[in-house]
Design an enzyme around this catalytic site. Structure first.
Site, PDB file in Angstrom:
ATOM      1  N   SER A  26      26.594  54.363 -26.463  1.00 11.48           N
ATOM      2  CA  SER A  26      25.737  54.543 -27.634  1.00 11.48           C
ATOM      3  C   SER A  26      25.139  53.239 -28.149  1.00 11.48           C
ATOM      4  O   SER A  26      24.208  53.267 -28.943  1.00 11.48           O
ATOM      5  CB  SER A  26      26.536  55.228 -28.748  1.00 11.48           C
ATOM      6  N   GLN A  29      36.178  50.259 -25.232  1.00 17.62           N
ATOM      7  CA  GLN A  29      36.983  51.018 -26.192  1.00 17.62           C
ATOM      8  C   GLN A  29      38.449  50.987 -25.780  1.00 17.62           C
ATOM      9  O   GLN A  29      38.780  50.756 -24.606  1.00 17.62           O
ATOM     10  CB  GLN A  29      36.521  52.469 -26.231  1.00 17.62           C
ATOM     11  N   HIS A  64      30.442  46.043 -25.121  1.00 23.12           N
ATOM     12  CA  HIS A  64      31.673  46.485 -25.783  1.00 23.12           C
ATOM     13  C   HIS A  64      32.419  47.485 -24.921  1.00 23.12           C
ATOM     14  O   HIS A  64      31.864  48.084 -24.004  1.00 23.12           O
ATOM     15  CB  HIS A  64      31.366  47.140 -27.133  1.00 23.12           C
ATOM     16  N   CYS A 110      22.176  46.225 -35.276  1.00 27.22           N
ATOM     17  CA  CYS A 110      23.299  46.600 -34.399  1.00 27.22           C
ATOM     18  C   CYS A 110      24.619  46.571 -35.172  1.00 27.22           C
ATOM     19  O   CYS A 110      24.980  45.542 -35.742  1.00 27.22           O
ATOM     20  CB  CYS A 110      23.356  45.646 -33.216  1.00 27.22           C
ATOM     21  N   CYS A 123      27.058  43.603 -33.830  1.00 29.42           N
ATOM     22  CA  CYS A 123      26.734  42.169 -33.891  1.00 29.42           C
ATOM     23  C   CYS A 123      27.518  41.478 -35.011  1.00 29.42           C
ATOM     24  O   CYS A 123      27.844  42.099 -36.030  1.00 29.42           O
ATOM     25  CB  CYS A 123      25.240  41.984 -34.126  1.00 29.42           C
ATOM     26  N   ASN A 161      32.270  52.121 -21.265  1.00 31.26           N
ATOM     27  CA  ASN A 161      31.119  52.917 -20.836  1.00 31.26           C
ATOM     28  C   ASN A 161      29.946  51.983 -20.875  1.00 31.26           C
ATOM     29  O   ASN A 161      29.668  51.416 -21.923  1.00 31.26           O
ATOM     30  CB  ASN A 161      30.808  54.041 -21.837  1.00 31.26           C
ATOM     31  N   HIS A 190      24.367  39.942 -28.374  1.00 27.25           N
ATOM     32  CA  HIS A 190      23.936  41.325 -28.247  1.00 27.25           C
ATOM     33  C   HIS A 190      23.338  41.659 -26.874  1.00 27.25           C
ATOM     34  O   HIS A 190      23.488  42.783 -26.386  1.00 27.25           O
ATOM     35  CB  HIS A 190      22.888  41.566 -29.343  1.00 27.25           C
ATOM     36  N   HIS A 244      25.022  46.622 -27.254  1.00 25.40           N
ATOM     37  CA  HIS A 244      25.876  45.449 -27.456  1.00 25.40           C
ATOM     38  C   HIS A 244      27.103  45.555 -26.526  1.00 25.40           C
ATOM     39  O   HIS A 244      27.745  46.601 -26.478  1.00 25.40           O
ATOM     40  CB  HIS A 244      26.324  45.401 -28.925  1.00 25.40           C
TER      41      HIS A 244
HETATM   42  P1  H2U Z   1      30.268  53.965 -26.859  1.00 23.81           P
HETATM   43  O1  H2U Z   1      29.028  53.158 -26.756  1.00 23.81           O
HETATM   44  O2  H2U Z   1      31.090  53.922 -25.586  1.00 23.81           O
HETATM   45  O3  H2U Z   1      29.986  55.322 -27.350  1.00 23.81           O
HETATM   46  O4  H2U Z   1      31.205  53.231 -27.945  1.00 23.81           O
HETATM   47  C1  H2U Z   1      30.741  52.809 -29.198  1.00 23.81           C
HETATM   48  C2  H2U Z   1      31.715  53.281 -30.234  1.00 23.81           C
HETATM   49  O5  H2U Z   1      31.453  52.557 -31.437  1.00 23.81           O
HETATM   50  C3  H2U Z   1      31.570  54.755 -30.558  1.00 23.81           C
HETATM   51  O6  H2U Z   1      32.759  55.409 -30.190  1.00 23.81           O
HETATM   52  C4  H2U Z   1      31.762  53.390 -32.517  1.00 23.81           C
HETATM   53  C5  H2U Z   1      31.339  54.780 -32.075  1.00 23.81           C
HETATM   54  O7  H2U Z   1      32.138  55.768 -32.679  1.00 23.81           O
HETATM   55  N1  H2U Z   1      31.053  52.893 -33.702  1.00 23.81           N
HETATM   56  C6  H2U Z   1      31.774  52.596 -34.841  1.00 23.81           C
HETATM   57  O8  H2U Z   1      32.984  52.769 -34.866  1.00 23.81           O
HETATM   58  N2  H2U Z   1      31.111  52.124 -35.950  1.00 23.81           N
HETATM   59  C7  H2U Z   1      29.766  51.923 -36.012  1.00 23.81           C
HETATM   60  O9  H2U Z   1      29.254  51.493 -37.017  1.00 23.81           O
HETATM   61  C8  H2U Z   1      28.928  52.265 -34.831  1.00 23.81           C
HETATM   62  C9  H2U Z   1      29.621  52.724 -33.605  1.00 23.81           C
HETATM   63 ZN    ZN Z   2      24.628  43.626 -31.307  1.00 19.28          ZN
END
Ligand code: H2U
Ligand code: ZN
Length: 342
Positions: free
Chosen positions: A157, A164, A162, A49, A52, A149, A111, A160
């Site tokens: 995506s 934004q 999180h 992940c 993490c 989200n 996580h 974990h």
């Molecule tokens: P979402 O799950 O809402 O898409 O947000 C996760 C964000 O994390 C996504 O915008 C960023 C993605 O661009 N990300 C990073 O910046 N670095 C990473 O190594 C993985 C994900």
């Molecule tokens: Zn994680």
């Protein structure tokens, strides 16, 4: 005014948009699609992940071993610092360059946890970080969008926990619309739109999901999504940067209760997109009231969601389940998380 058994439309005073409500369609046969439910078997730490603690992200940076929250610049941000500045007011081809930043905020080092599974102390740490981020970004940007989200169904995506944070100098369409509507209401009535609305809902009670000394959670009268809620500050504040310690602690309680109730509606990790609506930093006026929207897509079960298609795309939002029925379901949902009884 609480029993609506006839087809009608309701107006969202924050946006001026109308919603078609058709309560009689609630009992129709349902043969819609189902999606598979994500299982609850995540580990507390996942070596693969990127969010993490101690793991390496896509850009090669290593996350610190954090204890509560961790914020980093989104490696794939939608907004970046632009060198060029260009705009055109052409009536058909209007455009403008825009600059900004996107950050990712981990809510917990664990996580497998989600907001409803965090303690009040951990939730207060999330709110503290939102506030710090807001205050830092507000020195540079007009519009700061803090959001989450949650769930793959919402395009999230990473499992974990999180959210934004996007910051920019243009006003997003939603913020601009809500700014116009709240300003116009204040000019006409001399009071804040959401202050008046919160008082009316507290009196009527039928759409109230939760209230404490500083916060109110309602299924708004004009809800478009089945279990949409609006979290409103009961104090005269315009942005998250103004929250006192007491307002943050009571907000942690409101967030915990709302998200636990959500999970208990269908005994699943309830997906949604949620986000804060702060006043634009150059118009922190009493007409604006700090609030958050929760837009969950689920309709009938952990797998059957509401699609905003057809008439919604071409006409306006439509719902069968009334806001009052959705509020009753949320009122009846337990405040003890379903996983605790497993
Ligand atoms: P979402 O799950 O809402 O898409 O947000 C996760 C964000 O994390 C996504 O915008 C960023 C993605 O661009 N990300 C990073 O910046 N670095 C990473 O190594 C993985 C994900
Ligand atoms: Zn994680």
């Amino acid at each position: 005014m609480d029993t609506f058994e006839f087809t009608h439309r309701r107006r969202n005073p924050l946006t001026g948009k109308w919603i078609l409500v058709s309560p009689h369609r609630n009992n129709r046969p349902w043969l819609g699609a189902t999606e598979s439910v994500a299982n609850d078997t995540l580990a507390a730490h996942d070596p693969s992940c990127p969010l993490c603690p101690g793991n390496t992200r896509a850009n090669g940076e290593v996350n610190p071993v954090y204890s509560y929250t961790h914020v980093f610049k989104n490696d794939f941000g939608a907004l970046t610092q632009q060198e060029v500045s260009e705009e055109a007011n052409d009536p058909l081809f209007a455009h403008e360059t825009t600059s900004g930043e996107c950050r990712v905020m981990c809510f917990s080092p664990e996580h497998h946890k989600t907001l409803p599974e965090l303690s009040l102390t951990e939730l207060t740490a999330v709110i503290d970080t939102w506030q710090q981020q807001y205050l830092e970004l507000a020195m540079q940007y007009k519009c700061i969008q803090i959001f989450e989200n949650k769930g793959a169904i919402m395009g999230c995506s990473q499992p974990h926990p999180h959210g934004q944070i996007w910051a920019h100098n243009h006003l997003s369409t939603e913020i601009s619309t809500e700014d116009t509507e709240q300003r116009a209401y204040f000019q006409q009535h001399g009071r804040s739109l959401l202050a008046d609305y919160a008082q009316r809902e507290l009196t009527q009670k039928s759409r109230v999901v939760f209230a404490n000394a500083h916060w109110l959670v309602v299924v708004p009268f004009w809800a478009a999504w089945p279990f949409e809620t609006l979290l409103i500050s009961l104090d005269d504040i315009q942005h998250i940067g103004q929250l006192s310690q007491e307002q943050k602690e009571t907000l942690a309680e409101a967030l915990q209760i709302l998200t636990i109730k959500y999970d208990n509606v269908f005994n699943c990790s309830f997906p949604y997109s949620m986000g804060w609506h702060n006043a634009p930093t150059d118009s922190e006026q009493p007409y604006w009231r700090l609030h958050a929207h929760f837009y969950p897509p689920l309709l009938r079960s952990a797998t059957v969601k509401k699609h905003m298609v057809g008439y919604e795309m071409l006409g306006e939002s439509q719902r069968d389940l009334t806001a009052e029925t959705a509020a009753q379901i949320l009122q009846a949902a337990s405040v003890e998380h379903y996983k605790k009884n497993k």
